[in-house]
Design an enzyme around this catalytic site. Sequence first.
Site, PDB file in Angstrom:
ATOM      1  N   SER A 101      10.441   6.858   9.397  1.00 55.15           N
ATOM      2  CA  SER A 101       9.814   6.181  10.985  1.00 55.15           C
ATOM      3  C   SER A 101      10.289   4.886  11.101  1.00 55.15           C
ATOM      4  O   SER A 101      10.232   3.918  10.157  1.00 55.15           O
ATOM      5  CB  SER A 101       8.254   6.394  10.590  1.00 55.15           C
TER       6      SER A 101
ATOM      7  N   GLY B 202       5.881  -2.161   6.639  1.00 53.13           N
ATOM      8  CA  GLY B 202       7.414  -2.638   6.584  1.00 53.13           C
ATOM      9  C   GLY B 202       8.183  -1.673   7.932  1.00 53.13           C
ATOM     10  O   GLY B 202       7.704  -0.720   8.074  1.00 53.13           O
ATOM     11  N   GLU B 203       9.284  -2.177   8.210  1.00 49.59           N
ATOM     12  CA  GLU B 203      10.231  -1.484   9.191  1.00 49.59           C
ATOM     13  C   GLU B 203      11.404  -0.968   8.119  1.00 49.59           C
ATOM     14  O   GLU B 203      12.201  -1.979   7.990  1.00 49.59           O
ATOM     15  CB  GLU B 203      10.713  -2.400  10.285  1.00 49.59           C
TER      16      GLU B 203
ATOM     17  N   CYS C 139       5.713  -7.223   7.773  1.00 47.21           N
ATOM     18  CA  CYS C 139       6.633  -6.541   8.514  1.00 47.21           C
ATOM     19  C   CYS C 139       6.866  -7.896   9.793  1.00 47.21           C
ATOM     20  O   CYS C 139       5.951  -8.424  10.020  1.00 47.21           O
ATOM     21  CB  CYS C 139       6.180  -5.482   9.226  1.00 47.21           C
TER      22      CYS C 139
ATOM     23  N   CYS D 114      -2.454   1.723   8.057  1.00 48.52           N
ATOM     24  CA  CYS D 114      -1.450   0.690   7.521  1.00 48.52           C
ATOM     25  C   CYS D 114      -1.884  -0.588   7.350  1.00 48.52           C
ATOM     26  O   CYS D 114      -1.966  -1.211   8.561  1.00 48.52           O
ATOM     27  CB  CYS D 114      -0.018   0.971   8.408  1.00 48.52           C
TER      28      CYS D 114
ATOM     29  N   CYS E 167      -0.618  -2.929  15.421  1.00 45.07           N
ATOM     30  CA  CYS E 167      -0.642  -2.650  14.237  1.00 45.07           C
ATOM     31  C   CYS E 167      -1.066  -3.713  13.098  1.00 45.07           C
ATOM     32  O   CYS E 167      -0.653  -4.880  13.510  1.00 45.07           O
ATOM     33  CB  CYS E 167       0.908  -2.466  13.834  1.00 45.07           C
TER      34      CYS E 167
ATOM     35  N   CYS F 214       4.325  -5.316  16.238  1.00 42.26           N
ATOM     36  CA  CYS F 214       3.698  -4.535  17.050  1.00 42.26           C
ATOM     37  C   CYS F 214       2.139  -5.009  17.348  1.00 42.26           C
ATOM     38  O   CYS F 214       1.698  -5.147  16.396  1.00 42.26           O
ATOM     39  CB  CYS F 214       3.898  -2.987  16.710  1.00 42.26           C
TER      40      CYS F 214
ATOM     41  N   ASN G 284      -6.228   3.520  15.528  1.00 42.03           N
ATOM     42  CA  ASN G 284      -7.164   3.169  14.459  1.00 42.03           C
ATOM     43  C   ASN G 284      -7.625   1.557  14.689  1.00 42.03           C
ATOM     44  O   ASN G 284      -6.715   0.825  14.263  1.00 42.03           O
ATOM     45  CB  ASN G 284      -6.414   3.449  13.323  1.00 42.03           C
TER      46      ASN G 284
ATOM     47  N   CYS H 153       3.270   8.462   1.467  1.00 44.09           N
ATOM     48  CA  CYS H 153       3.776   7.563   2.273  1.00 44.09           C
ATOM     49  C   CYS H 153       4.211   6.174   1.622  1.00 44.09           C
ATOM     50  O   CYS H 153       3.277   5.459   1.228  1.00 44.09           O
ATOM     51  CB  CYS H 153       2.390   7.053   3.526  1.00 44.09           C
TER      52      CYS H 153
ATOM     53  N   SER I 281       8.516   5.457  16.426  1.00 44.65           N
ATOM     54  CA  SER I 281       7.290   5.032  16.956  1.00 44.65           C
ATOM     55  C   SER I 281       7.326   4.553  18.247  1.00 44.65           C
ATOM     56  O   SER I 281       7.878   3.464  18.734  1.00 44.65           O
ATOM     57  CB  SER I 281       6.821   3.711  16.084  1.00 44.65           C
ATOM     58  N   LEU I 282       7.186   5.532  19.247  1.00 43.77           N
ATOM     59  CA  LEU I 282       7.621   5.398  20.420  1.00 43.77           C
ATOM     60  C   LEU I 282       6.570   4.643  21.360  1.00 43.77           C
ATOM     61  O   LEU I 282       6.890   3.467  21.944  1.00 43.77           O
ATOM     62  CB  LEU I 282       7.841   6.760  21.153  1.00 43.77           C
ATOM     63  N   HIS I 283       5.390   5.150  21.420  1.00 46.13           N
ATOM     64  CA  HIS I 283       3.997   4.425  22.025  1.00 46.13           C
ATOM     65  C   HIS I 283       4.035   3.942  23.439  1.00 46.13           C
ATOM     66  O   HIS I 283       2.969   3.565  23.858  1.00 46.13           O
ATOM     67  CB  HIS I 283       3.759   3.320  21.041  1.00 46.13           C
TER      68      HIS I 283
ATOM     69  N   GLU J 234       0.843  -1.129  -0.014  1.00 47.39           N
ATOM     70  CA  GLU J 234      -0.060   0.013  -0.040  1.00 47.39           C
ATOM     71  C   GLU J 234       0.716   1.080  -0.102  1.00 47.39           C
ATOM     72  O   GLU J 234       2.080   1.151   0.468  1.00 47.39           O
ATOM     73  CB  GLU J 234      -0.824   0.167   1.133  1.00 47.39           C
TER      74      GLU J 234
END
Length: 355
Positions: free
Chosen positions: A198, A166-167, A110, A341, A117, A114, A298, A103, A220-222, A90
């Site tokens: 990111s 993906g990372e 991935c 995502c 996600c 997480c 989301n 983006c 991406s701290l979270h 995507e």
Amino acid sequence: MQDLVGLSREQLTNILTEMGEKPFRTKQLWQWIYNKGEHDFSKMSSLSKAMQEKMAENFIVSRPEVIVEKNSTDGTRKWLFRFADGQQVETVYIPEEDRGAVCLSTQVGCLMGCKFCHTGTQKMLRNLTAGEIVGQFMAARDSYGEWPTPANETRFLSNVVVMGMGEPLMNYDNMVQAMRILMDGEGIALSKRRITVSTCGIADKIPDLATDLGVKLAISLHAPNNTIRNQIMPINKKYPLEVLIKACHEYQARLPHRQYITMEYVLLKDINDSIQNAKELIELVKGLEVKFNLIPFNPWNGCAFEPSSNNQIHRFAKVLEDAYLAAPIRLSRGQDIMAACGQLKSAMQKKDALS
Ligand code: SAH
Ligand code: SF4
């Protein structure tokens, strides 16, 4: 047939030299491909007829195939692209006031897993090549008819965020090669200030981003502490917060200018959204130049987390702002087209499975 999209200038020069062409041809071809967006060799009028024919026999200038294109009522546009081997990713265009960001995805799936996600639930199938990463941007530009690259800044597709599937730091070399192509002054010519990469926190690669590219960084701290972060982001066991924060300091130290880091923070109800958590964050980022981005979660089918209430998000933001930390609350964009995502791809696969 070899694809020319994604080759570095050096690789392109080598190919042309082997064909007996002069080095200045690299620049011409580069401009056709990346400044004018041309993919038909017969239309590259500054090349000799003989060269056009030779190129067409051996090479292509590819684009990913558009499987789905969706337009959101808020102006977000999303594509599901398919590459030569059938794999799909995507790409999203997110408009802002006077410009917008594309983006980009860097992997099919991935491995980071997480918990909040959707992409993390998809099997990791492979890394994208540099050409496939750049190709998403080029196809987005085709879609908006923004070739040749305008010299002024009025273009829609002015920025890139590497925040798709993906990372990016797990596909470091291809990602770096792709960004260098996007930044090349004779082609697409994006400035490093208009690119943000990111990461979920691959700490040993973060400082290199400063030296290899000099682009902006988003983390991406979270979570404000290791206990919470371990629960929602498995990568934290390999690179715990103290290691991650140290890498952020190193990234900033390596840049010649003061460059803030964006700390992305998805608010999950009763998991990471307490006032105490906000206070911990202030301590955690002391000494770093940062801006927070507070992101409403989301939700997706099968995920146990719930979004925090609006009230709670605002209370959380206020604590950070009172400590002089920027903490804008990001609107969720493109809700109606499943812009979160990984969601569109999964939905399409489900649809395929049913039909
Ligand atoms: N792998 C990279 C880049 C892709 S993820 C990274 O993790 O940074 C892009 C951003 O979307 C990340 O900040 C991620 O944490 C966030 N995200 C993932 N799932 C989400 C969801 N369901 N709701 C809101 N944001 C989400
Ligand atoms: Fe991978 Fe980023 Fe999703 Fe984590 S948030 S699973 S790193 S895409």
